[in-house]
Design a protein around this motif. Structure first.
Motif, PDB file in Angstrom:
ATOM      1  N   ILE A  87      44.547  53.769  34.784  1.00 13.13           N
ATOM      2  CA  ILE A  87      43.840  53.996  36.045  1.00 13.13           C
ATOM      3  C   ILE A  87      44.822  54.345  37.152  1.00 13.13           C
ATOM      4  N   THR A  88      45.977  53.675  37.158  1.00 16.55           N
ATOM      5  CA  THR A  88      47.004  53.975  38.158  1.00 16.55           C
ATOM      6  C   THR A  88      47.438  55.430  38.077  1.00 16.55           C
ATOM      7  N   GLY A  89      47.707  55.899  36.863  1.00 13.44           N
ATOM      8  CA  GLY A  89      48.135  57.284  36.699  1.00 13.44           C
ATOM      9  C   GLY A  89      47.088  58.280  37.158  1.00 13.44           C
ATOM     10  N   LEU A  90      45.838  58.020  36.787  1.00 15.69           N
ATOM     11  CA  LEU A  90      44.760  58.936  37.154  1.00 15.69           C
ATOM     12  C   LEU A  90      44.495  58.927  38.654  1.00 15.69           C
ATOM     13  N   PRO A 146      41.128  41.411  37.358  1.00 12.88           N
ATOM     14  CA  PRO A 146      40.995  42.554  38.273  1.00 12.88           C
ATOM     15  C   PRO A 146      39.884  42.360  39.307  1.00 12.88           C
ATOM     16  N   LEU A 147      38.759  41.759  38.884  1.00  4.71           N
ATOM     17  CA  LEU A 147      37.678  41.508  39.840  1.00  4.71           C
ATOM     18  C   LEU A 147      38.093  40.461  40.871  1.00  4.71           C
ATOM     19  N   LEU A 148      38.798  39.427  40.429  1.00  6.50           N
ATOM     20  CA  LEU A 148      39.299  38.414  41.363  1.00  6.50           C
ATOM     21  C   LEU A 148      40.325  39.027  42.310  1.00  6.50           C
ATOM     22  N   TRP A 149      41.164  39.949  41.783  1.00  4.76           N
ATOM     23  CA  TRP A 149      42.159  40.616  42.616  1.00  4.76           C
ATOM     24  C   TRP A 149      41.489  41.444  43.706  1.00  4.76           C
ATOM     25  N   LEU A 150      40.421  42.172  43.358  1.00  7.49           N
ATOM     26  CA  LEU A 150      39.702  42.963  44.352  1.00  7.49           C
ATOM     27  C   LEU A 150      39.077  42.064  45.420  1.00  7.49           C
ATOM     28  N   LEU A 151      38.516  40.939  44.994  1.00  3.75           N
ATOM     29  CA  LEU A 151      37.954  39.996  45.957  1.00  3.75           C
ATOM     30  C   LEU A 151      39.042  39.505  46.913  1.00  3.75           C
ATOM     31  N   TYR A 152      40.184  39.157  46.355  1.00  2.00           N
ATOM     32  CA  TYR A 152      41.304  38.701  47.166  1.00  2.00           C
ATOM     33  C   TYR A 152      41.760  39.772  48.150  1.00  2.00           C
ATOM     34  N   ILE A 153      41.850  41.018  47.684  1.00  2.00           N
ATOM     35  CA  ILE A 153      42.311  42.111  48.548  1.00  2.00           C
ATOM     36  C   ILE A 153      41.398  42.264  49.761  1.00  2.00           C
ATOM     37  N   VAL A 187      34.025  50.734  37.146  1.00  2.00           N
ATOM     38  CA  VAL A 187      33.178  51.410  36.166  1.00  2.00           C
ATOM     39  C   VAL A 187      34.009  52.338  35.285  1.00  2.00           C
ATOM     40  N   LEU A 188      34.932  53.071  35.902  1.00  2.00           N
ATOM     41  CA  LEU A 188      35.816  53.951  35.129  1.00  2.00           C
ATOM     42  C   LEU A 188      36.648  53.136  34.152  1.00  2.00           C
ATOM     43  N   ALA A 189      37.174  52.009  34.602  1.00  2.00           N
ATOM     44  CA  ALA A 189      37.962  51.150  33.732  1.00  2.00           C
ATOM     45  C   ALA A 189      37.124  50.607  32.583  1.00  2.00           C
ATOM     46  N   ALA A 190      35.861  50.258  32.866  1.00  2.00           N
ATOM     47  CA  ALA A 190      34.976  49.751  31.813  1.00  2.00           C
ATOM     48  C   ALA A 190      34.736  50.814  30.749  1.00  2.00           C
ATOM     49  N   ALA A 191      34.579  52.075  31.170  1.00  2.00           N
ATOM     50  CA  ALA A 191      34.388  53.163  30.208  1.00  2.00           C
ATOM     51  C   ALA A 191      35.632  53.335  29.330  1.00  2.00           C
ATOM     52  N   PHE A 192      36.809  53.269  29.938  1.00  2.00           N
ATOM     53  CA  PHE A 192      38.047  53.374  29.163  1.00  2.00           C
ATOM     54  C   PHE A 192      38.216  52.172  28.224  1.00  2.00           C
ATOM     55  N   ALA A 193      37.808  50.988  28.680  1.00  2.00           N
ATOM     56  CA  ALA A 193      37.912  49.795  27.836  1.00  2.00           C
ATOM     57  C   ALA A 193      37.039  49.933  26.596  1.00  2.00           C
TER      58      ALA A 193
END
Length: 211
Positions: A87-90, A146-153, A187-193
């Motif tokens: 995701i970082t690269g994209l 990642p979801l906790l990180w977004l909440l924290y951000i 959502v993009l990450a979920a598709a890649f997962a």
């Protein structure tokens, strides 16, 4: 013998990735602490954020030492690392790169972080695995932090007004738009997962099982 060659190849490939990340991180920290250009566009990162980044460990370092590393927690960490770097690269190539025009050391750091690291890590997984490792339980667990990180951000951003990326900047975009952008990335990450889960079962076992 084939399995041995695969393991050696994996060890060296991940060692190179780890070295690139470490060198890029050192360059970035020097730039941030000396007032140089940041390799990531947006508001300059506070120094506590740089210190946290310095303490992070790269899964490539683990795989450089033990290409067959395994364990329930490790599988989650490994999948998180793969999704995160992809995701970082994209995101960098599509969204962030057009906003910056770096030169010198900052350019060298961003090439290591946002080009070499992502586009060497994903082929490494495709070539060397190890596989199979990914279950649906692994996929669901991989989205916890990642979801906790977004909440924290978003919570800390309300007080510090600092966000790691422009598309998450609720101060400039508004909270609704920033959260929408974050959910699109999830959502993009979920598709890649899901794709990685499929490939983990369909691609050859690596390293190959003894004959």
């Amino acid at each position: 013998m084939i399995g041995g060659k695969t393991t050696v190849g994996s060890r060296w490939w991940h060692a190179v990735i780890a070295a690139v990340v470490v060198v890029s991180l050192v360059i970035q920290l020097v730039l941030l602490f000396t007032g140089g250009a940041d390799a990531t566009p947006g508001r300059p990162a506070p120094r506590w954020a740089s210190a946290c980044g310095c303490s992070a460990t790269s899964p490539s370092r683990v795989l450089a030492v033990n290409p067959l590393a395994d364990g329930r927690l490790w599988r989650v960490v490994r999948l998180d690392a793969l999704l995160g770097i992809l995701i970082t690269g994209l995101v960098y190539a599509i969204v962030l790169a057009p906003q910056v025009h770096l030169t010198g050391a900052a350019l060298a750091a961003t090439i290591g972080f946002h080009y070499v690291s992502p586009w060497a890590t994903v082929p490494a997984w495709l070539l060397f695995g190890p596989r199979p490792r990914v279950t649906w339980g692994t996929v669901f667990a991989a989205f916890a932090w990642p979801l906790l990180w977004l909440l924290y951000i978003f919570v800390q951003g309300a007080f510090t007004h600092w966000y790691p990326y422009p598309f998450l900047d609720a101060g400039k975009l508004g909270l609704g738009d920033a959260v929408r952008n974050a959910l699109l990335v999830v959502v993009l990450a979920a598709a890649f997962a899901a794709l990685m889960k499929l490939l983990d079962r369909k691609l050859p076992v690596t390293p190959p099982l003894p004959a």
